[in-house]
Design a protein around this motif. Structure first.
Motif, PDB file in Angstrom:
ATOM      1  N   SER A 148      34.752  40.077  37.234  1.00  0.00           N
ATOM      2  CA  SER A 148      35.269  41.585  36.939  1.00  0.00           C
ATOM      3  C   SER A 148      35.837  42.035  37.984  1.00  0.00           C
ATOM      4  CB  SER A 148      33.817  42.270  36.792  1.00  0.00           C
ATOM      5  OG  SER A 148      34.136  43.885  36.349  1.00  0.00           O
ATOM      6  N   HIS A 149      35.655  43.224  38.880  1.00  0.00           N
ATOM      7  CA  HIS A 149      36.395  43.534  39.835  1.00  0.00           C
ATOM      8  C   HIS A 149      35.555  43.171  41.142  1.00  0.00           C
ATOM      9  CE1 HIS A 149      33.648  46.789  38.331  1.00  0.00           C
ATOM     10  NE2 HIS A 149      33.458  47.095  39.932  1.00  0.00           N
ATOM     11  N   SER A 193      38.988  41.760  36.113  1.00  0.00           N
ATOM     12  CA  SER A 193      39.313  42.790  35.751  1.00  0.00           C
ATOM     13  C   SER A 193      40.194  43.639  36.508  1.00  0.00           C
ATOM     14  CB  SER A 193      38.090  43.894  35.227  1.00  0.00           C
ATOM     15  OG  SER A 193      37.132  42.863  34.174  1.00  0.00           O
ATOM     16  N   ALA A 194      41.415  43.861  36.342  1.00  0.00           N
ATOM     17  CA  ALA A 194      42.310  44.140  37.318  1.00  0.00           C
ATOM     18  C   ALA A 194      43.436  45.352  36.802  1.00  0.00           C
ATOM     19  CB  ALA A 194      43.362  43.065  37.908  1.00  0.00           C
ATOM     20  N   GLU A 232      34.730  53.134  33.971  1.00  0.00           N
ATOM     21  CA  GLU A 232      35.482  51.847  34.758  1.00  0.00           C
ATOM     22  C   GLU A 232      36.386  51.300  33.387  1.00  0.00           C
ATOM     23  OE1 GLU A 232      32.907  49.226  37.075  1.00  0.00           O
ATOM     24  OE2 GLU A 232      31.326  50.753  36.799  1.00  0.00           O
ATOM     25  N   SER A 289      38.645  49.465  33.403  1.00  0.00           N
ATOM     26  CA  SER A 289      39.174  48.066  33.599  1.00  0.00           C
ATOM     27  C   SER A 289      38.179  47.014  33.086  1.00  0.00           C
ATOM     28  CB  SER A 289      39.547  47.920  35.124  1.00  0.00           C
ATOM     29  OG  SER A 289      38.157  48.042  35.855  1.00  0.00           O
ATOM     30  N   ARG A 290      36.738  47.523  32.915  1.00  0.00           N
ATOM     31  CA  ARG A 290      35.914  46.712  32.519  1.00  0.00           C
ATOM     32  C   ARG A 290      35.347  46.640  31.288  1.00  0.00           C
ATOM     33  NH1 ARG A 290      33.454  41.900  33.088  1.00  0.00           N
ATOM     34  NH2 ARG A 290      31.399  41.750  32.868  1.00  0.00           N
TER      35      ARG A 290
END
Length: 341
Positions: A168-169, A189-190, A317, A319-320
């Motif tokens: 993830s991040h 996840s970026a 979030e 990005s996730r």
């Protein structure tokens, strides 16, 4: 970031103890680790999910032979997870059911992006015993994630087969980089990073031993590299109802292609399509069930007025796109081991 013209990936090196050539036929992909039910109070529904579950399901939908290993509760939520896996054709022969609540995450939606409002691990935390570790050798690739409880066993897993890991991040955590030398695929996840930052992150992972490094970037698509060639995949435009599980759909679909020795370009295109389809409905891969009222079987949300942070965690979030994110490091609670733990 330069974009060499890919001429196809070099041969995939076999891990220790594994033959260099895999037999013909579908890839064998194992998701191992976390499972949850994603609880949507506003809808009155819960959906099966969890990173390892979602990846296994989408690998199976992409044509792989897939299985899931993990621990489910003996409550209604655990039954929802097991039934959904069976309906998707994912093998559950090594799923354990233990007395207690299944893991869950409470989900809200803001403009189609999911918001995690609370979670509980239930009975899901476990560790692999020696027999289970040795059994990994029968799989082409095993996928797990930071949100499970197996990060500490990645080196042991990689001694038996190829390992995929979703960070993830959390790539800046002290436990992250030591895993790189053991990984076949590292996924990040970026979407919060710029193009150059993404390139730097992926280069670092490959230099430290990762075979394939993947960054999913939400509306900016995805980037995959083996260190020599770079593949960029634009997103597939779709009206987003719910982004939950989209990243896991991408990983599972791509992993099925890479494990079978397929063309990364085709795998990425199919992965983008799978992620887009996931965004068109609630839950990570369907199979809704009525959400029981909180009670002895279904725990109340973990975060609230008594939480020292002052209320529910409502950070969005985007990005996730994976179910079951719990906002913790892989250390988790003390893990149980063995079939009868």
């Amino acid at each position: 970031m330069p974009t060499p013209t890919p001429s196809g990936p070099p041969p995939v090196p076999a891990p220790s103890g594994r033959p260099a050539e895999r037999p013909s036929g579908p890839a064998r992909v194992l998701g191992i680790g976390d499972n949850v039910v994603d609880r949507y109070p506003d809808l009155g529904l819960m959906f099966p999910g969890g990173n390892a579950v979602n990846v296994a399901v989408h690998a199976r939908r992409a044509g792989a032979d897939a299985a899931y290993w993990g621990v489910t509760g003996d409550d209604t939520a655990g039954a929802v997870v097991r039934r959904a896996l069976a309906a998707e054709g994912v093998d559950t022969g090594r799923v354990r059911t233990e007395g207690g609540p299944n893991a869950w995450a409470e989900i809200g939606l803001v403009g189609g992006d999911r918001v995690f409002k609370g979670s509980d691990d239930g009975v899901s935390v476990f560790a692999l015993d020696e027999e289970e570790l040795d059994a990994l050798a029968g799989w082409d690739v095993v996928h797990t994630a930071y949100s499970g409880s197996l990060a500490g066993q990645v080196p042991d897993m990689a001694a038996r087969t190829r390992v995929s890991f979703d960070f993830s991040h959390h790539w800046n955590q002290p436990w992250a980089a030591p895993l790189y030398p053991h990984l076949h695929l590292a996924a990040f996840s970026a979407s919060q990073l710029g193009t150059d930052e993404v390139a730097g992150l992926l280069r670092q992972a490959v230099r430290q031993g990762v075979r394939w490094a993947l960054a999913t970037r939400g509306g900016d698509g995805a980037v995959l590299t083996d260190g020599d060639s770079w593949w960029r995949q634009p997103p597939v435009a779709t009206p987003a109802v719910d982004t939950l599980g989209a990243g896991d759909a991408f990983i599972g679909t791509l992993l099925a292609a890479l494990a079978a020795g397929g063309d990364p370009r085709q795998g990425l295109a199919r992965a983008a399509e799978a992620a887009a389809r996931t965004c068109t409905a609630h839950g990570a891969f369907g199979h809704p069930a009525p959400l029981p009222a909180p009670g002895p079987e279904e725990p109340a949300p973990a975060l609230g007025e008594d939480d020292p942070r002052g209320g529910p965690d409502t950070r969005v979030e985007p990005s996730r796109a994976a179910a079951g994110e719990k906002g913790r490091t892989p250390s988790g609670r003390t893990a149980r081991t063995g079939r009868n733990a």
